[in-house]
Write an enzyme that holds these catalytic residues in place. Structure first.
Site, mmCIF file in Angstrom:
data_model
loop_
_atom_site.group_PDB
_atom_site.id
_atom_site.type_symbol
_atom_site.label_atom_id
_atom_site.label_comp_id
_atom_site.label_asym_id
_atom_site.label_seq_id
_atom_site.Cartn_x
_atom_site.Cartn_y
_atom_site.Cartn_z
ATOM 1 N N CYS A 158 4.518 4.820 -2.329
ATOM 2 C CA CYS A 158 3.995 4.414 -1.025
ATOM 3 C C CYS A 158 2.953 3.313 -1.158
ATOM 4 O O CYS A 158 1.962 3.490 -1.869
ATOM 5 C CB CYS A 158 3.390 5.636 -0.327
ATOM 6 S SG CYS A 158 2.492 5.240 1.186
ATOM 7 N N TYR A 197 8.128 -3.208 7.442
ATOM 8 C CA TYR A 197 8.683 -2.017 8.096
ATOM 9 C C TYR A 197 9.213 -2.361 9.490
ATOM 10 O O TYR A 197 10.232 -1.812 9.925
ATOM 11 C CB TYR A 197 7.612 -0.930 8.203
ATOM 12 C CG TYR A 197 7.302 -0.255 6.890
ATOM 13 C CD1 TYR A 197 7.916 0.945 6.541
ATOM 14 C CD2 TYR A 197 6.391 -0.807 6.001
ATOM 15 C CE1 TYR A 197 7.642 1.564 5.333
ATOM 16 C CE2 TYR A 197 6.099 -0.199 4.790
ATOM 17 C CZ TYR A 197 6.738 0.991 4.459
ATOM 18 O OH TYR A 197 6.465 1.600 3.251
ATOM 19 N N VAL A 217 0.979 10.202 2.923
ATOM 20 C CA VAL A 217 0.064 9.941 1.822
ATOM 21 C C VAL A 217 -0.518 8.536 2.049
ATOM 22 O O VAL A 217 0.132 7.702 2.678
ATOM 23 C CB VAL A 217 0.790 10.000 0.453
ATOM 24 C CG1 VAL A 217 1.120 11.413 0.071
ATOM 25 C CG2 VAL A 217 2.042 9.123 0.435
#
Length: 329
Positions: free
Chosen positions: A65, A196, A134
């Protein structure tokens, strides 16, 4: 309670389905990131209720991530490894979300013996039904999450633990604070989250807008880095950390998986050399796990990659000479 023996059962998409990101798309099909619900802060004086103390806090992270990778890098740059502990979750998620398993580069939970990261959220807010993400900054003393708001976590790691940190590294200098914030806002909207917005766009219009903004910013950063070793001259800052985690994943993932393919990172002479310059510092390259990164993205977004096949390439020479020293004063 500490129980390090418990681990989640293996990833099983047939039994548990796919992880569903609690995001949304607007009327135009634009990707909207879900909110981050835990927003307490660690402070040096403890006025927040969470005082900076060695051994008190633990980071739950994924090397895959980019948001979590920021906190890993800052912890390393500030030499806080013995002050704030850290553990990795499995990079591959099924419908249960982030999980603790023994494997290459990830382990059981050494603090609470949780098998799923969602248990940390439930322990902190019973009945929690929001996004489980996270990084998580966990308070051992109070037995709860301090923050999952990734921008705050790196700022606090970089500024509030100075009593135990490497003070020669100042990632958020007071005199540059407003400029760092302004650049970070643009980079977040168009680059960090911009990839994204490309990958999860639900319409051609939303994708076109996102990809145009992404490469407009990258083009501007290419020019900026033509005369400056880092984003703010010779000073490595929080802004460099935030940009770099996206650049590190760009050609390996975002170009293909998220259709961010007008140009590759290697097509930008300054950005590619800048990225190699940072990679060759242990806090950056030494914390980068391309296996975790690729298996996470290609394996857990079936709406984009239904076969879950992880590509072999690209072959990138991150250790090639970068020549950026010439820009130092």
């Amino acid at each position: 309670m500490t129980n390090t023996s418990a681990v989640a059962s293996p990833v099983d998409f047939s039994a548990h389905g796919d992880y569903g990101l609690k995001s949304s798309t607007g009327a135009k099909g634009a990707f909207t990131r879900p909110p981050y619900s835990f927003r307490d802060r660690v402070t040096a004086d403890g006025g927040s209720g969470y005082p900076a103390e060695p051994g008190r806090y633990h980071l739950y992270v994924s090397a895959a991530c980019p948001w979590a990778h920021r906190s890993i890098i800052v912890r390393a740059l500030k030499k806080l490894e013995d002050v704030v502990s850290l553990s990795m979750v499995d990079p591959v998620r099924d419908g249960r979300g982030w999980a603790f398993r023994e494997g290459p580069g990830h382990t059981a939970d050494p603090v609470n013996g949780f098998t799923l990261l969602s248990e940390a959220y439930e322990a902190s807010d019973p009945g929690y039904d929001g996004h489980v993400s996270v990084p998580v900054l966990w308070d051992r003393e109070r037995g709860r999450i301090v923050s999952n708001n990734f921008p705050d976590i790196t700022i606090d790691l970089g500024t509030q633990f100075e009593r135990w940190a490497d003070t020669s590294v100042d990632l958020y200098p007071v005199d540059l604070g407003p400029e760092i914030d302004a650049l970070n806002d643009r980079v977040y909207a168009t680059v960090n989250n911009g990839v994204y917005r490309c990958g999860f766009a639900a319409s051609q219009e939303a994708y076109d807008e996102a990809v145009t903004e992404l490469f407009a910013t990258l083009d501007d950063l290419e020019q900026r880095l033509g005369g400056s070793r880092y984003l703010f001259g010779d000073r490595l800052t929080e802004a460099d950390v935030r940009l770099w985690v996206t650049l590190a994943r760009f050609d390996a993932v975002y170009v293909t998986h998220f259709k961010a393919n007008l140009r590759r990172l290697v097509d930008y002479p300054n950005l590619w050399a800048y990225a190699r310059d940072l990679y060759q510092r242990p806090a950056f390259g030494g914390t980068t796990n391309l296996d975790h990164i690729k298996r996470h993205y290609y394996g857990t977004h079936p709406q984009i990659n239904p076969t879950r096949i992880v590509p072999a390439g690209p072959l990138l020479d991150w250790n090639a000479p970068h020549g950026r020293e010439r820009l130092s004063s």
